[in-house]
Design a protein around this motif. Sequence first.
Motif, short mmCIF file in Angstrom:
data_model
loop_
_atom_site.label_atom_id
_atom_site.label_comp_id
_atom_site.label_asym_id
_atom_site.label_seq_id
_atom_site.Cartn_x
_atom_site.Cartn_y
_atom_site.Cartn_z
N LYS A 26 87.65 32.14 25.07
CA LYS A 26 88.85 32.91 24.72
C LYS A 26 90.05 32.34 25.46
N LYS A 27 91.07 31.93 24.72
CA LYS A 27 92.21 31.24 25.33
C LYS A 27 93.34 32.17 25.74
N ARG A 28 93.31 33.43 25.22
CA ARG A 28 94.39 34.36 25.59
C ARG A 28 93.90 35.80 25.47
N GLY A 29 94.65 36.72 26.04
CA GLY A 29 94.37 38.15 25.89
C GLY A 29 93.16 38.62 26.69
N PHE A 30 92.59 39.73 26.23
CA PHE A 30 91.46 40.38 26.91
C PHE A 30 90.26 39.43 26.93
N MET A 32 90.18 36.49 28.55
CA MET A 32 90.62 35.10 28.64
C MET A 32 89.78 34.31 29.65
N GLY A 33 89.39 33.07 29.29
CA GLY A 33 88.60 32.24 30.20
C GLY A 33 87.11 32.49 30.12
N LYS A 34 86.71 33.43 29.25
CA LYS A 34 85.28 33.72 29.10
C LYS A 34 84.78 33.24 27.73
N TYR A 35 83.51 32.83 27.71
CA TYR A 35 82.86 32.52 26.43
C TYR A 35 82.39 33.84 25.81
N ASN A 36 82.55 33.94 24.50
CA ASN A 36 82.13 35.15 23.80
C ASN A 36 81.86 34.79 22.34
N GLY A 37 81.40 35.77 21.58
CA GLY A 37 81.34 35.61 20.14
C GLY A 37 82.75 35.82 19.59
N PHE A 38 82.88 35.80 18.25
CA PHE A 38 84.18 36.05 17.62
C PHE A 38 84.30 37.55 17.38
N GLU A 101 88.71 24.68 16.49
CA GLU A 101 89.44 25.38 17.54
C GLU A 101 90.68 26.04 16.94
N THR A 102 90.99 27.25 17.42
CA THR A 102 92.20 27.94 16.96
C THR A 102 93.06 28.29 18.18
N GLU A 103 94.20 28.93 17.92
CA GLU A 103 95.09 29.31 19.03
C GLU A 103 94.39 30.25 20.01
N GLU A 104 93.42 31.03 19.49
CA GLU A 104 92.79 32.06 20.32
C GLU A 104 91.46 31.61 20.94
N MET A 105 90.74 30.74 20.26
CA MET A 105 89.37 30.42 20.68
C MET A 105 89.06 28.93 20.62
N LYS A 106 88.25 28.47 21.60
CA LYS A 106 87.76 27.09 21.59
C LYS A 106 86.24 27.17 21.44
N PRO A 107 85.72 26.96 20.22
CA PRO A 107 84.29 27.12 19.98
C PRO A 107 83.45 25.96 20.53
N GLN A 108 82.21 26.30 20.88
CA GLN A 108 81.29 25.28 21.40
C GLN A 108 79.85 25.75 21.16
#
Length: 160
Positions: A26-30, A32-38, A101-108
Amino acid sequence: MFQGKPSKILTLLFIHQNNQILLAMKKRGFGMGKYNGFGGKVEKNGESIYQAAIRETQEEGCITPTDAQFIGYIKMDYDCEKETLKVHIFKATQFDGEVKETEEMKPQWFDVAKIPYNQMWIDDQYWIPYLLENKCFSGYLQFEGHEKLILADLKEVTNQ
Ligand code: 6OG
């Protein structure tokens, strides 16, 4: 009469394919900096929870899950938040489109044996194993602040 806190309906969707799980930083908001699902909030325009789970995955990961199924429900209470979170968790194994990758998320993609729990929400380690084993689950979590889990009551839900 005590009504409790107002609540917010949220979605979370994970793609689990073969021995891999798709997570996104998660690149921004609640979170941020954590891996998560969408996932995110259900819109107030009559959108269903399922539709929201698909839409959020399209917006954040550029893919459309084609076999998503509801697998878990967790109610999360934070002492520092005005609203209780009611998170509806979905799992899919197939999708259309190409992960981007989008503005909000960097998938891996991660091997399921190497899920980066130390870079995820603290509770995820308790329920991701149910998701990987296709077990429906439900539960309640209580936090002090955003990081300290003081109560976790999660269990598999069976039809018996
Ligand atoms: P937006 O505010 O970005 O939606 N979320 C959590 N996900 C996990 N894995 N563990 C938690 O434990 C979570 N708390 C919230 C739900 C927020 C997104 O963050 C998820 C939503 O998908 C504390 O729209």
